[in-house]
Scaffold this motif. Structure first.
Motif, PDB file in Angstrom:
ATOM      1  N   GLU A 144      54.118  34.656  19.162  1.00 14.00           N
ATOM      2  CA  GLU A 144      53.509  33.763  20.145  1.00 14.00           C
ATOM      3  C   GLU A 144      54.451  32.646  20.589  1.00 14.00           C
ATOM      4  OE1 GLU A 144      51.613  32.879  16.049  1.00 14.00           O
ATOM      5  OE2 GLU A 144      52.283  34.617  17.216  1.00 14.00           O
ATOM      6  N   GLY A 147      56.019  32.206  24.159  1.00 17.61           N
ATOM      7  CA  GLY A 147      55.362  31.377  25.170  1.00 17.61           C
ATOM      8  C   GLY A 147      55.261  32.027  26.535  1.00 17.61           C
ATOM      9  N   LYS A 149      54.109  33.099  30.016  1.00 12.77           N
ATOM     10  CA  LYS A 149      53.234  32.565  31.054  1.00 12.77           C
ATOM     11  C   LYS A 149      53.386  33.425  32.306  1.00 12.77           C
ATOM     12  CE  LYS A 149      53.509  27.775  29.437  1.00 12.77           C
ATOM     13  NZ  LYS A 149      53.879  26.377  29.791  1.00 12.77           N
ATOM     14  N   ARG A 150      52.418  33.315  33.191  1.00 13.64           N
ATOM     15  CA  ARG A 150      52.465  34.094  34.419  1.00 13.64           C
ATOM     16  C   ARG A 150      53.699  33.690  35.231  1.00 13.64           C
ATOM     17  NH1 ARG A 150      49.883  33.011  39.395  1.00 13.64           N
ATOM     18  NH2 ARG A 150      48.665  31.388  38.354  1.00 13.64           N
ATOM     19  N   GLU A 152      56.302  32.885  38.173  1.00  6.42           N
ATOM     20  CA  GLU A 152      56.095  32.278  39.491  1.00  6.42           C
ATOM     21  C   GLU A 152      56.109  33.350  40.572  1.00  6.42           C
ATOM     22  OE1 GLU A 152      58.133  28.818  42.329  1.00  6.42           O
ATOM     23  OE2 GLU A 152      58.869  29.200  40.279  1.00  6.42           O
ATOM     24  N   GLU A 156      47.526  35.891  40.127  1.00  6.08           N
ATOM     25  CA  GLU A 156      46.791  35.789  38.867  1.00  6.08           C
ATOM     26  C   GLU A 156      46.201  37.120  38.436  1.00  6.08           C
ATOM     27  OE1 GLU A 156      43.205  33.040  36.920  1.00  6.08           O
ATOM     28  OE2 GLU A 156      44.039  32.597  38.901  1.00  6.08           O
ATOM     29  N   GLU A 161      47.207  38.300  30.121  1.00  5.74           N
ATOM     30  CA  GLU A 161      47.641  37.582  28.933  1.00  5.74           C
ATOM     31  C   GLU A 161      47.573  38.475  27.698  1.00  5.74           C
ATOM     32  OE1 GLU A 161      46.579  33.460  26.474  1.00  5.74           O
ATOM     33  OE2 GLU A 161      45.713  33.841  28.448  1.00  5.74           O
ATOM     34  N   ASN A 165      50.757  39.389  25.252  1.00  9.26           N
ATOM     35  CA  ASN A 165      50.750  39.141  23.809  1.00  9.26           C
ATOM     36  C   ASN A 165      51.174  40.378  23.027  1.00  9.26           C
ATOM     37  OD1 ASN A 165      49.917  36.503  24.168  1.00  9.26           O
ATOM     38  ND2 ASN A 165      47.744  36.962  23.910  1.00  9.26           N
ATOM     39  N   LYS A 182      61.718  37.077  28.614  1.00  9.26           N
ATOM     40  CA  LYS A 182      61.296  36.485  29.885  1.00  9.26           C
ATOM     41  C   LYS A 182      61.648  37.394  31.061  1.00  9.26           C
ATOM     42  CE  LYS A 182      62.025  32.363  32.749  1.00  9.26           C
ATOM     43  NZ  LYS A 182      62.748  31.064  32.848  1.00  9.26           N
TER      44      LYS A 182
END
Length: 328
Positions: A144, A147, A149-150, A152, A156, A161, A165, A182
């Motif tokens: 985790e 980190g 994140k969606r 840019e 959505e 998510e 994970n 990433k």
């Protein structure tokens, strides 16, 4: 006295087999069995000794190195070797401890060189290797900690998510760097978005091809009728126009239905069931609810009862929507 028979006081004559040779080193013990005298055509004592099987030996003796081995590694160039050998001298079975120690040192040497470990490497060695690899790649201690994140620019609805994970667990298992994680996630999301857009384009093209088959060169006119049909259907059913438009988008069957509603309402009958040539427009019918005692909703409008007035008001709003949609 005859010299052939020596006296008791005379020393016994020496024989080639009487004395065993002094061993050169105790690491290889000499045989104590008598050596038979050589004869023409027979093997010499040296040849017999060369074919004899060596007996067991030890690198260690009395809590230290065997004296002969200690002499062999006495030079400064063997300082490192002496340190390794002496490390295991106090073990219960120093020879076995030395062999296991050398094996582990070999594993550690491969680990420090970041060479792949053998499948049967000890768990402790594997754990140390993975820890070293994480330090080099910068992989976090826990999945985790990546980190995720969606990214840019990614909608959505194109980012999960839960999926991110699960991917982070796999990347952590293989000590992936944060930058690799990433980049991989961004590529996955972008590729998925591009794939979705491509699919949408395919759906649009298929819908237009089907509608062109049905309407031919009147397709644009039919699409305009369907747009007006959305407003009419919304007024008749109280279904939000946006919901109807969403359902009709790229849906040839729904578009044909809405276009038919507009055509039927405009040319055959009005939404209230009266003939198309009836003199009362939708806006006139809406006003009649408030002013015309013969209107079936007029009594509800004047009743003072909240529920009845609500029904009359809903009908009036429906007629107003139809007026705005059709211009009648």
């Amino acid at each position: 006295m005859s010299e052939v028979i020596p006296s008791a006081s005379s020393p016994a004559p020496s024989s080639p087999a009487a004395a065993a040779p002094t061993p050169v080193s105790s690491l290889i013990a000499a045989s104590t069995a008598p050596v038979a005298p050589s004869s023409p055509g027979s093997s010499s004592p040296a040849a017999a000794a060369a074919t004899a099987q060596p007996s067991a030996f030890s690198i260690y003796a009395e809590g230290g190195l065997h004296p002969d081995l200690a002499k062999l590694v006495a030079g400064d160039e063997f300082k490192g070797a002496r340190s390794v050998l002496q490390k295991y001298a106090k073990a219960e079975d120093p020879n076995k401890a030395l062999m296991l120690g050398l094996s582990n040192l070999n594993y550690l040497a491969s680990q420090k060189g970041l060479e792949p470990l053998p499948a049967d490497a000890p768990d402790a060695v594997k754990a140390e290797f993975e820890q070293k690899l994480r330090k080099i790649t910068g992989a976090p201690e826990k999945p985790e900690d990546y980190g995720f994140k969606r990214p840019e620019g990614v909608p959505e609805n194109m980012f999960s998510e839960e999926y991110a994970n699960e991917v982070s667990k796999i990347l952590h298992k293989h000590s992936a760097s944060p930058q690799l994680a990433k980049d991989l996630l961004a590529f996955d999301a972008t590729f998925g978005q591009q794939k979705l857009e491509s699919t949408k384009q395919g759906v649009v093209q298929a819908a237009r091809a089907e509608l062109s088959r049905v309407y031919g060169n009147k397709l644009d006119s039919a699409l305009m009728d369907a747009e007006r049909g959305i407003d009419i259907a919304s007024g008749l059913t109280n279904i939000p126009a946006d919901s109807l438009r969403q359902s009709a988008t790229n849906n040839p069957m729904m578009i044909q239905l809405l276009a038919a509603i507009k055509t039927a309402t405009a040319e055959d009958t009005r939404a209230d069931g009266q003939p198309a040539g009836s003199s009362r427009s939708y806006i006139e019918q809406a006003d009649a609810i408030m002013t015309d005692p013969s209107n079936p909703y007029h009594g509800d409008w004047k009743s003072g009862d909240t529920a009845r007035q609500g029904r009359a008001s809903a009908e009036r709003q429906r007629l107003i929507k139809l007026h705005l949609a059709t211009g009648r």
